[in-house]
Design an enzyme around this catalytic site. Structure first.
Site, mmCIF file in Angstrom:
data_model
loop_
_atom_site.group_PDB
_atom_site.id
_atom_site.type_symbol
_atom_site.label_atom_id
_atom_site.label_comp_id
_atom_site.label_asym_id
_atom_site.label_seq_id
_atom_site.Cartn_x
_atom_site.Cartn_y
_atom_site.Cartn_z
ATOM 1 C CG ASP A 1 -2.787 7.944 8.517
ATOM 2 O OD1 ASP A 1 -3.114 6.748 8.497
ATOM 3 O OD2 ASP A 1 -2.694 8.651 7.504
ATOM 4 C CD GLU B 1 -2.716 -1.192 2.513
ATOM 5 O OE1 GLU B 1 -2.746 -0.174 3.242
ATOM 6 O OE2 GLU B 1 -3.281 -2.255 2.799
#
Length: 258
Positions: free
Chosen positions: A57, A46
């Site tokens: 995140d 990814e």
């Protein structure tokens, strides 16, 4: 056939997928990181598109995105870097990024460029599922891209089945309702969620991400899905090790030897 489908036809267990931020630690590290990961046995990658406001995140990946942007990374440059990647890389590649920069680039143009570079799938964590069905699904499919959707412990069985029916490639199982970041082990609540989804006998394979950082969490993910996605652990190693190959070797060692 899409490379993601080929991968899951060849093997449906112990798959290792690794996330890293494009343009980190150095601007031109993107393709060398991909090549090193493949060389060391990683089966799916990814590629993170850095963004100034990455809501899903944790601090490690946020910091890598900030540094990548400072380095000069952009979507336009990323596609330039990936233009010839298929000359040397065979495994599936997925782009992971937030909706804002992709829309600024233009979604149709984004999908066309991804297809040109040999990208197999796209993950957009902040793309609502309803909007995906209405406005994005047909465009992604036209360009041969699997739109990978995330599910969490809070996702209802009904929504999971809808996602399973309307997407391909694999389903990204977020291990817990939190941001990315390493864990040392999964708790009973995590394991119950894994078992609940496993019992649904979904059409698509699943990979578990968020919190995979060692042999214990990797093995637990592989027991309850087709494999695991590692992000923060690897990004941290990229920032601390002297070479890309050393960072990849340490990553592999961390999930095989504890």
């Amino acid at each position: 056939m899409n490379r993601i489908e080929q991968l899951f036809q060849q093997t449906n267990n112990n798959i290792l997928s690794v996330y890293f931020t494009a343009g980190y630690p150095n601007l031109n590290d993107t393709v060398p990181v991909i090549q090193s990961l493949e060389k060391n046995g990683v089966q799916l990658i990814e590629i993170g598109i850095p963004f100034s406001d990455p809501m899903a995140d944790g601090p490690v990946i946020q910091a890598s995105g900030t540094q990548a942007l400072k380095n000069g990374m952009s979507l336009r440059l990323l596609f330039e870097q990936l233009s010839d990647v298929r000359r040397s890389v065979k495994i599936p590649l997925v782009l992971m990024g937030y909706l804002n920069p992709i829309l600024q680039f233009g979604f149709e143009k984004f999908c066309a460029e991804a297809q040109r570079c040999g990208i197999d799938g796209v993950i957009i964590p902040d793309l609502p599922f309803g909007e995906y069905l209405e406005s994005y699904k047909s465009v992604a499919e036209k360009h041969g891209l699997h739109m990978i959707m995330l599910i969490t412990p809070e996702t209802s069985d009904e929504r999971i089945r809808l996602i399973d029916q309307n997407t391909g490639g694999f389903i990204y199982m977020v291990s817990s309702a939190s941001v990315t970041g390493a864990k040392t082990a999964f708790g009973d609540e995590n394991l119950q969620y894994f078992k609940r989804v496993n019992a649904m006998n979904l059409r698509n394979p699943r990979l578990i991400g968020f919190g995979i950082s060692n042999k214990t969490t990797f093995d637990a993910a592989c027991e309850n899905a087709s494999g695991a996605i590692i992000g923060s652990k690897f990004v941290s190693l990229l920032g601390s090790e002297k070479s890309l190959d050393k960072a990849v070797e340490k990553l592999i060692k961390s999930i095989t030897n504890g």
